[in-house]
Scaffold this motif. Structure first.
Motif, PDB file in Angstrom:
ATOM      1  N   PRO A 229      -2.429   5.156  -0.648  1.00  0.00           N
ATOM      2  CA  PRO A 229      -1.498   5.192   0.482  1.00  0.00           C
ATOM      3  C   PRO A 229      -1.734   6.311   1.489  1.00  0.00           C
ATOM      4  CG  PRO A 229      -0.445   6.029  -1.497  1.00  0.00           C
ATOM      5  CD  PRO A 229      -1.806   5.588  -1.907  1.00  0.00           C
ATOM      6  N   ASP A 307      -3.354  -0.897  -2.055  1.00  0.00           N
ATOM      7  CA  ASP A 307      -4.087  -1.817  -2.921  1.00  0.00           C
ATOM      8  C   ASP A 307      -4.422  -3.077  -2.125  1.00  0.00           C
ATOM      9  OD1 ASP A 307      -4.621  -2.636  -5.975  1.00  0.00           O
ATOM     10  OD2 ASP A 307      -3.915  -4.360  -4.843  1.00  0.00           O
ATOM     11  N   ILE A 310      -2.107  -6.153  -2.537  1.00  0.00           N
ATOM     12  CA  ILE A 310      -0.668  -6.075  -2.249  1.00  0.00           C
ATOM     13  C   ILE A 310      -0.507  -6.074  -0.731  1.00  0.00           C
ATOM     14  CG2 ILE A 310       1.472  -4.751  -2.523  1.00  0.00           C
ATOM     15  CD1 ILE A 310       0.654  -5.489  -5.228  1.00  0.00           C
ATOM     16  N   THR A 335      -0.928   1.338  -4.671  1.00  0.00           N
ATOM     17  CA  THR A 335      -0.202   0.730  -3.558  1.00  0.00           C
ATOM     18  C   THR A 335       0.878   1.688  -3.030  1.00  0.00           C
ATOM     19  OG1 THR A 335       0.989  -1.220  -2.855  1.00  0.00           O
ATOM     20  CG2 THR A 335       1.452  -0.452  -5.088  1.00  0.00           C
ATOM     21  N   TYR A 386       7.842  -3.336   2.245  1.00  0.00           N
ATOM     22  CA  TYR A 386       6.714  -2.955   3.092  1.00  0.00           C
ATOM     23  C   TYR A 386       6.941  -3.586   4.472  1.00  0.00           C
ATOM     24  CZ  TYR A 386       3.983  -2.032  -1.232  1.00  0.00           C
ATOM     25  OH  TYR A 386       3.520  -1.566  -2.434  1.00  0.00           O
ATOM     26  N   MET A 387       6.398  -2.950   5.493  1.00  0.00           N
ATOM     27  CA  MET A 387       6.435  -3.486   6.859  1.00  0.00           C
ATOM     28  C   MET A 387       7.854  -3.922   7.260  1.00  0.00           C
ATOM     29  SD  MET A 387       2.914  -5.705   6.885  1.00  0.00           S
ATOM     30  CE  MET A 387       2.861  -6.190   5.177  1.00  0.00           C
TER      31      MET A 387
HETATM   32  N1  SAH Z   1      -2.056  -2.905   0.982  1.00  0.00           N
HETATM   33  C1  SAH Z   1      -1.135  -1.867   1.326  1.00  0.00           C
HETATM   34  C2  SAH Z   1       0.011  -2.378   2.155  1.00  0.00           C
HETATM   35  C3  SAH Z   1      -0.397  -2.864   3.508  1.00  0.00           C
HETATM   36  S1  SAH Z   1       0.982  -3.365   4.430  1.00  0.00           S
HETATM   37  C4  SAH Z   1      -0.632  -1.183   0.054  1.00  0.00           C
HETATM   38  O1  SAH Z   1      -0.882  -1.682  -1.050  1.00  0.00           O
HETATM   39  O2  SAH Z   1       0.005  -0.155   0.179  1.00  0.00           O
HETATM   40  C5  SAH Z   1       1.306  -1.929   5.381  1.00  0.00           C
HETATM   41  C6  SAH Z   1       2.623  -1.336   4.985  1.00  0.00           C
HETATM   42  O3  SAH Z   1       2.507  -0.544   3.816  1.00  0.00           O
HETATM   43  C7  SAH Z   1       3.182  -0.371   6.021  1.00  0.00           C
HETATM   44  O4  SAH Z   1       3.818  -1.053   7.091  1.00  0.00           O
HETATM   45  C8  SAH Z   1       4.164   0.400   5.187  1.00  0.00           C
HETATM   46  O5  SAH Z   1       5.317  -0.350   4.953  1.00  0.00           O
HETATM   47  C9  SAH Z   1       3.442   0.521   3.871  1.00  0.00           C
HETATM   48  N2  SAH Z   1       2.698   1.800   3.782  1.00  0.00           N
HETATM   49  C10 SAH Z   1       1.386   1.951   3.605  1.00  0.00           C
HETATM   50  N3  SAH Z   1       1.047   3.255   3.547  1.00  0.00           N
HETATM   51  C11 SAH Z   1       2.185   3.944   3.681  1.00  0.00           C
HETATM   52  C12 SAH Z   1       2.512   5.327   3.705  1.00  0.00           C
HETATM   53  N4  SAH Z   1       1.569   6.274   3.559  1.00  0.00           N
HETATM   54  N5  SAH Z   1       3.799   5.696   3.879  1.00  0.00           N
HETATM   55  C13 SAH Z   1       4.751   4.760   4.015  1.00  0.00           C
HETATM   56  N6  SAH Z   1       4.519   3.433   3.998  1.00  0.00           N
HETATM   57  C14 SAH Z   1       3.249   3.023   3.830  1.00  0.00           C
END
Ligand code: SAH
Length: 481
Positions: A229, A307, A310, A335, A386-387
């Motif tokens: 992340p 990930d 995800i 993730t 997420y998002m």
């Molecule tokens: N595949 C990624 C998710 C991609 S979708 C995973 O497994 O984490 C993108 C979303 O992930 C963002 O809009 C947010 O909701 C979340 N996200 C990813 N990195 C983040 C971070 N460092 N801090 C907060 N939310 C995060």
């Protein structure tokens, strides 16, 4: 980067050392190892230097510095404790763009000596650029322990056959692949380090011919890697290995750019998207691009935030890659749901607060008529969204409608696991207000476990609570956010 690390061939090149004590001696001994032509200026010289003088290893050219002594010199080392004299020499040398190193005075250095790990011909120089020499020294000790003394043998062995390999494998990408195979080989390297050169050579050449005749490097492959992340330390060891072996890295905007610095310098690093709704390269075109790169023999790393499986469309990309007959593998990542929660001090499950956790995406959720909100009503389930920032009102309204209490604790976390991580805590009814106060990327955690942040927050600033945000929204919040 303030200094350019450079390895200089000083063999038979004139270097001027000013000073005749033990500090000058240490530098001179180093210069001797690389065969420099050493001239010394000093009032007196220590007994060790006298020995070198007798052996004609150094040339004592005078007692007092005069600027003409800089003539045709490429490097000056100042090792006196006369500050005035040091400044004079430094200014003169600078005028002629001659490199200067003043021992223990970084302000008068245009070049610095790194801490060195010597496994001839492998050399590693470590520098703190004058900020913390002791730290550089400690790092050196760590590397000394880590790197086998026999490392140099491996490099020497490789240098013997470099030209032969060049002749047999013309394609540079294929050649790089061959050397990687040799250096990672379970047999060749151990044989070299045990001085069993004959056997090592036999194995080396059988690998070379095998590869040449079978043309086994014709097709590359794809590794789908999760970068985690944010915090670079959350990348897996396997992910790091894939990144370091990649010819091309196709990465998303979410990936911490420090991770890209871990790749080789000659690796192509291409940003292919994506922020929500803002794709640098459309998915269809991207799939084609990956396939084309792999077909032309490249080792492709498809690097995604968190990930790849995800909410990362990793599955969709692999379906196409698999249909095209390209070999592939997946390296999972941490993730955001688990990584960000951990760095926010919020355990997603807890025997007293939540017996399960659900990950959902808030993207397009309002257009999804089939979405079953009622499945999210269980108060013993933590929700990780997420998002969600693009659909906050819809999310809070629907959760309340399906039975979640308006006072359910929520955490809105942006830039989780980074040093600028921000956490806002409030209640479900306040979700929209909180989400407006932070930047992308943002994660929502909803459920009673959020209240545990108060006790077990360990990373970065503690959260800002909504009741405080209400009263001080124009002062502290601005500062905080
Ligand atoms: N595949 C990624 C998710 C991609 S979708 C995973 O497994 O984490 C993108 C979303 O992930 C963002 O809009 C947010 O909701 C979340 N996200 C990813 N990195 C983040 C971070 N460092 N801090 C907060 N939310 C995060």
């Amino acid at each position: 980067m303030k200094y350019l690390p450079l390895f200089i061939d000083l063999k038979n090149k004139p270097v001027l050392v000013i000073g005749g004590g033990s500090v000058a001696l240490r530098k001179i001994q180093m210069l001797q190892r690389v065969g420099a032509m050493i001239k010394v200026i000093a009032h007196t010289i220590c007994p060790e230097l006298k020995k070198l003088l007798l052996k004609k290893n150094i040339n004592w050219i005078g007692k007092k510095f005069t600027p003409f002594m800089l003539n045709k010199v490429i490097l000056v080392i100042i090792a006196t404790n006369d500050a005035k004299l040091n400044t004079l020499i430094y200014n003169n040398a600078n005028k002629y763009h001659i490199l200067v190193n003043t021992v223990d005075d970084q302000s008068k250095c245009s070049c610095i000596f790194p801490a060195i790990i010597d496994r001839n011909p492998i050399l590693i120089g470590i520098s703190s650029c004058g900020t913390a020499p002791m730290l550089a020294r400690i790092l050196r000790e760590k590397f000394e322990l880590l790197l086998p003394q026999t490392l140099g043998y491996i490099a020497k062995f490789a240098s013997l056959w470099r030209n032969t390999v060049k002749k047999h494998i013309i394609n540079t990408v294929h050649r790089r692949r061959f050397w990687e195979k040799v250096f990672y080989d379970d047999h060749i390297v151990p044989l070299i380090t045990r001085n069993r050169f004959k056997e090592a050579k036999k194995k080396f050449f059988s690998t070379l011919l095998n590869i040449k005749h079978n043309n086994s490097f014709k097709t590359g492959h794809v590794t789908l890697v999760g970068a985690g992340p944010g915090d670079i330390g959350l990348l897996t060891i396997k992910g790091l290995q894939a990144i370091q072996q990649a010819d091309v890295i196709l990465y998303d905007c979410l990936v911490n750019s420090d991770i890209l610095d871990l790749a080789r310098r000659d690796t192509d690093k291409i940003c292919v998207g994506k922020h929500i709704g803002n794709h640098i390269m459309p998915q269809k075109q991207l799939n084609q691009f990956i396939i084309q790169l792999a077909k032309s023999g490249h080792k492709v790393v498809r690097l995604k935030g968190g990930d790849p499986f995800i909410f990362g469309r990793g599955g969709e990309e692999l379906q196409k890659i698999s249909e095209a007959g390209i070999p592939f593998q997946v390296v999972p990542g941490i993730t955001a749901g688990t990584g960000v929660a951990a760095y926010a001090g919020i355990p997603l499950t807890h025997r007293e607060y939540a017996h399960g956790v659900t990950f959902i995406t808030g993207y397009n959720i309002n257009n999804n008529k089939k979405f079953n909100w009622n499945s999210l009503s269980d108060t013993q389930q933590t929700l990780v969204i997420y998002m969600g920032k693009v659909n906050t009102v819809n999310i809070s309204n629907n959760l309340i409608k399906c039975g979640r209490h308006i006072n359910t604790p929520v955490a809105v976390i942006s830039n989780g696991t980074y040093n600028n991580q921000k956490i806002l805590i409030g209640t479900l009814i306040e979700l929209e207000k909180l989400a407006k106060l932070v930047d992308y990327p943002t994660l929502f955690i909803i459920g009673n476990v959020v209240s545990l942040h108060n006790k077990i927050n360990w990373f970065g600033k503690t959260a800002l609570y909504s009741h405080k945000i209400n009263s001080i929204i124009n002062t502290v919040t601005k500062d905080y956010i």
